[in-house]
Write an enzyme that holds these catalytic residues in place. Sequence first.
Site, PDB file in Angstrom:
ATOM      1  N   ARG A   3      28.990  95.165  84.758  1.00  9.21           N
ATOM      2  CA  ARG A   3      27.763  94.847  85.493  1.00  9.21           C
ATOM      3  C   ARG A   3      26.546  94.841  84.572  1.00  9.21           C
ATOM      4  O   ARG A   3      25.617  94.042  84.755  1.00  9.21           O
ATOM      5  CB  ARG A   3      27.547  95.863  86.613  1.00  9.21           C
ATOM      6  CG  ARG A   3      28.537  95.757  87.764  1.00  9.21           C
ATOM      7  CD  ARG A   3      28.293  96.867  88.769  1.00  9.21           C
ATOM      8  NE  ARG A   3      29.237  96.827  89.897  1.00  9.21           N
ATOM      9  CZ  ARG A   3      29.249  97.717  90.873  1.00  9.21           C
ATOM     10  NH1 ARG A   3      28.385  98.734  90.863  1.00  9.21           N
ATOM     11  NH2 ARG A   3      30.129  97.613  91.855  1.00  9.21           N
ATOM     12  N   GLU A   7      18.560  84.860  63.402  1.00 11.90           N
ATOM     13  CA  GLU A   7      18.250  84.403  62.048  1.00 11.90           C
ATOM     14  C   GLU A   7      17.060  85.176  61.470  1.00 11.90           C
ATOM     15  O   GLU A   7      17.054  85.533  60.293  1.00 11.90           O
ATOM     16  CB  GLU A   7      17.926  82.899  62.056  1.00 11.90           C
ATOM     17  CG  GLU A   7      19.060  82.030  62.586  1.00 11.90           C
ATOM     18  CD  GLU A   7      18.947  81.734  64.070  1.00 11.90           C
ATOM     19  OE1 GLU A   7      19.269  80.599  64.474  1.00 11.90           O
ATOM     20  OE2 GLU A   7      18.539  82.636  64.839  1.00 11.90           O
ATOM     21  N   LEU A  51      25.898  98.619  93.973  1.00  9.93           N
ATOM     22  CA  LEU A  51      25.956  97.479  93.049  1.00  9.93           C
ATOM     23  C   LEU A  51      25.075  97.705  91.816  1.00  9.93           C
ATOM     24  O   LEU A  51      24.422  96.788  91.321  1.00  9.93           O
ATOM     25  CB  LEU A  51      25.563  96.174  93.761  1.00  9.93           C
ATOM     26  CG  LEU A  51      26.358  95.844  95.032  1.00  9.93           C
ATOM     27  CD1 LEU A  51      25.835  94.563  95.666  1.00  9.93           C
ATOM     28  CD2 LEU A  51      27.844  95.738  94.735  1.00  9.93           C
ATOM     29  N   CYS A 105      13.244  79.106  64.529  1.00  5.66           N
ATOM     30  CA  CYS A 105      14.031  79.717  63.444  1.00  5.66           C
ATOM     31  C   CYS A 105      14.245  78.734  62.298  1.00  5.66           C
ATOM     32  O   CYS A 105      14.287  79.131  61.125  1.00  5.66           O
ATOM     33  CB  CYS A 105      15.377  80.200  63.980  1.00  5.66           C
ATOM     34  SG  CYS A 105      15.237  81.585  65.130  1.00  5.66           S
TER      35      CYS A 105
END
Length: 367
Positions: free
Chosen positions: A211, A71, A231, A105
């Site tokens: 990932r 916002e 990984l 916000c």
Amino acid sequence: MSNNNLDYYNTELAKLNSFSTDEKFMLRCIQIAKNGLGSTAPNPMVGAVIVYKDQIIGEGYTSAYGGAHAEVNAINSVKDISLLKSATLYVTLEPCSHFGKTPPCADLIVKMGIPKVVIGLKDPHEKVAGNGLKKLEQAGCKVQIGILKKECEEHHRRFLTYYTKKRPFIILKWAETADGFIAPEPTFRDEKKKPYWITNTRSRQLVHKWRSEEPGILVGTNTVLADNPQLNIRDWTGKAPTRIIINRTLKIPTNFHVFDGTQRTIICTEVEDVSQYVDKITYKVLNFETSIPQQICSLLYEEQIQSVIIEGGCNTIESFIKSNLWDEARIFKGTTTFKKGIKAPKINGTIKEQIQISTDQLTILKP
């Protein structure tokens, strides 16, 4: 334009024309919100647009964690702020009402005099949970909620799962051969520990993209011992996920990639002797006589890891399936055959999407 492309264009145009004006602007919110995937967590990836006389005059999405919310970015993008007093703000999730790393916000929306706010979903976070709506309404804003609710729920599925189920959104991922194996027999492998690829390079790059989108990646002991995986996201850009490794007796050699210190790593073990621990690695002691999937879910919830991709091995994946702890399964089928080896996990689900990636077929399931 080819006939196929023309048919696709006409189909998509027909879909768009079936939406109301409010829904079209909410679709734009969802579209731009996806730019935050992989960088906003643990904050939700929110999208916002500001409309004046049916024209978008500002838009924004959630910045990387710690930065401005959607916002705020949308309001700051408006060139003529005098128009805000006659504009409508569309946003995928209820504006926050509390002080965190940034101010509320809802306060800024009120301060700028925006008279109408259209919201996709109520925020389940206990610090918001309707308080943003109240703050706006008490200030005289006209608030409408529930526009494209299902689409917004799908978009915010990680955030919603984390706060409503008190666990991460769980993605199961594996690749299997044309004859249904996820790994060959040990005799097929070289002496050097490395992955035995089933999929093509395009599919493997897609996995690295995935990932980068999730804050956690989990594998079991046998997968690490067989493949010595990194990984990481070496074939993509972005933030590498936290590695979560099931290593019950600490039998994974400490010279393997998961101990290289290049990204945060959590080791789940039953060993309490800290003298066996490796520096700069986080260790969590679990009770391996009870449900490991449930304990890991609780652990990741405490660590504020809102989503995790589980890449193996078969025993680890099936333990989550049997515990009914999964939200999405992404299954590659390659053209390779092994004839013998480790059979792929068995899973029942509804097909969400099927995609052909060169020689590979990707099937995405939901429970």
